[in-house]
Enzyme design. Structure first.
Site, short mmCIF file in Angstrom:
data_model
loop_
_atom_site.label_atom_id
_atom_site.label_comp_id
_atom_site.label_asym_id
_atom_site.label_seq_id
_atom_site.Cartn_x
_atom_site.Cartn_y
_atom_site.Cartn_z
N LYS A 149 -0.53 2.78 -1.07
CA LYS A 149 -1.89 2.38 -1.64
C LYS A 149 -1.92 1.06 -2.27
O LYS A 149 -0.95 0.12 -1.92
CB LYS A 149 -1.64 3.47 -3.00
CG LYS A 149 -1.89 5.00 -2.54
CD LYS A 149 -1.98 5.65 -4.03
CE LYS A 149 -1.98 7.14 -3.85
NZ LYS A 149 -2.19 7.59 -5.06
N TYR A 199 -10.24 12.62 -0.46
CA TYR A 199 -9.74 13.17 -1.85
C TYR A 199 -10.60 14.35 -2.26
O TYR A 199 -10.71 14.67 -3.51
CB TYR A 199 -9.69 12.22 -2.95
CG TYR A 199 -8.09 11.45 -3.16
CD1 TYR A 199 -6.94 12.21 -2.97
CD2 TYR A 199 -8.31 10.08 -3.28
CE1 TYR A 199 -5.95 11.17 -3.00
CE2 TYR A 199 -7.06 9.45 -3.07
CZ TYR A 199 -5.67 9.86 -3.12
OH TYR A 199 -4.79 9.23 -3.25
N ARG A 242 7.59 14.75 0.12
CA ARG A 242 7.24 14.56 -1.44
C ARG A 242 8.53 14.73 -2.41
O ARG A 242 8.52 14.05 -3.53
CB ARG A 242 6.77 16.27 -1.53
CG ARG A 242 5.46 16.13 -0.93
CD ARG A 242 4.68 17.49 -1.25
NE ARG A 242 4.41 17.97 -2.53
CZ ARG A 242 3.14 17.24 -3.31
NH1 ARG A 242 2.56 16.28 -2.67
NH2 ARG A 242 2.99 17.48 -4.35
N ASN A 271 0.51 4.56 -8.11
CA ASN A 271 1.68 5.12 -8.01
C ASN A 271 2.21 4.97 -6.58
O ASN A 271 3.04 5.73 -6.14
CB ASN A 271 1.66 6.79 -8.38
CG ASN A 271 0.77 7.65 -7.48
OD1 ASN A 271 -0.07 6.82 -6.64
ND2 ASN A 271 0.86 8.81 -7.79
N HIS A 301 0.93 7.88 -1.25
CA HIS A 301 0.43 9.41 -1.42
C HIS A 301 0.90 10.08 -0.31
O HIS A 301 1.57 9.42 0.80
CB HIS A 301 -1.11 9.29 -1.09
CG HIS A 301 -1.86 10.50 -0.68
ND1 HIS A 301 -1.90 11.57 -1.58
CD2 HIS A 301 -1.81 10.99 0.55
CE1 HIS A 301 -2.42 12.63 -0.83
NE2 HIS A 301 -2.47 12.55 0.33
N GLU A 347 -5.44 15.46 6.77
CA GLU A 347 -5.19 14.11 6.40
C GLU A 347 -4.62 13.11 7.74
O GLU A 347 -5.32 12.07 7.81
CB GLU A 347 -4.24 13.84 5.45
CG GLU A 347 -4.79 14.52 4.08
CD GLU A 347 -4.02 14.63 3.01
OE1 GLU A 347 -4.12 15.03 1.85
OE2 GLU A 347 -2.67 14.06 3.03
P1 CMP Z 1 -1.80 11.24 -4.85
O1 CMP Z 1 -0.54 11.90 -4.52
O2 CMP Z 1 -2.26 10.16 -3.96
O3 CMP Z 1 -3.11 12.35 -5.27
C1 CMP Z 1 -4.10 12.48 -6.23
C2 CMP Z 1 -3.94 11.10 -6.89
O4 CMP Z 1 -4.59 11.27 -8.39
C3 CMP Z 1 -2.65 11.31 -7.61
O5 CMP Z 1 -1.72 10.97 -6.40
C4 CMP Z 1 -2.59 10.20 -8.58
O6 CMP Z 1 -2.42 8.93 -8.34
C5 CMP Z 1 -3.93 10.43 -9.24
N1 CMP Z 1 -4.07 10.66 -10.55
C6 CMP Z 1 -4.63 10.04 -11.57
N2 CMP Z 1 -4.82 10.97 -12.51
C7 CMP Z 1 -4.07 12.14 -12.19
C8 CMP Z 1 -3.78 13.22 -13.12
N3 CMP Z 1 -4.11 13.50 -14.45
N4 CMP Z 1 -2.99 14.12 -12.39
C9 CMP Z 1 -2.50 14.18 -11.03
N5 CMP Z 1 -2.98 13.14 -10.43
C10 CMP Z 1 -3.88 11.90 -10.84
#
Ligand code: CMP
Length: 136
Positions: A12, A52, A88, A115, A118, A129
């Site tokens: 990311k 998304y 994961r 984070n 993904h 995806e």
């Molecule tokens: P990702 O695995 O990319 O999938 C969706 C993303 O939403 C997740 O990582 C987080 O970076 C983001 N996100 C932001 N807020 C939340 C939340 N409250 N719960 C889960 N994902 C969140």
């Protein structure tokens, strides 16, 4: 039975911005994944909204799409036995504060939004995806 799968991984914007691209790729390789395809792209917000779409009803959807399209990302196809669940495991929990030691998000993640990586959450989504980024 276990079988070789493909999953989609994204490095990311927060991680690309901090020049962590090579380090994170090495993390996957050392964890036994093959990176079979990769490309660096910068998405438009409308593309992030499609990517998304499963989160479109969530309160964080708009910020999430703004963020994913805020800078370059690296999309990769990762291959390994049980790649979806293995990816994961190595990523760790969505919130880096809750991720286990030794995971990518624990090591590099800054916050639940930033984070660093993904990963697809199911084989069905992995196929969608992968198609999104690597449709031929
Ligand atoms: P990702 O695995 O990319 O999938 C969706 C993303 O939403 C997740 O990582 C987080 O970076 C983001 N996100 C932001 N807020 C939340 C939340 N409250 N719960 C889960 N994902 C969140």
């Amino acid at each position: 039975m276990s079988k070789v799968e493909q999953t989609l991984s994204l490095i990311k914007p927060d991680a690309v911005e901090r020049n962590l691209e090579e380090e994170i790729k090495q993390f996957f390789i050392k964890s036994g994944f093959k990176i079979t395809k990769q490309k660096k792209v910068k998405l438009e917000k409308k593309d992030a909204e499609i990517f998304y779409k499963v989160h479109e009803t969530k309160p964080f959807y708009n910020d999430l799409c703004e963020y994913l399209s805020s800078g370059p990302i690296v999309a990769m196809i990762l291959e390994k036995v049980d790649a979806v669940s293995e990816n994961r495991k190595v990523m760790g929990a969505t919130d880096p504060n809750k991720a286990d030691e030794g995971t990518i998000r624990k090591k590099y993640g800054l916050s639940i939004d930033k984070n660093s990586v993904h990963g697809s959450d199911s084989i069905e989504n992995a196929n969608k995806e992968i198609n999104f980024f690597f449709k031929t």
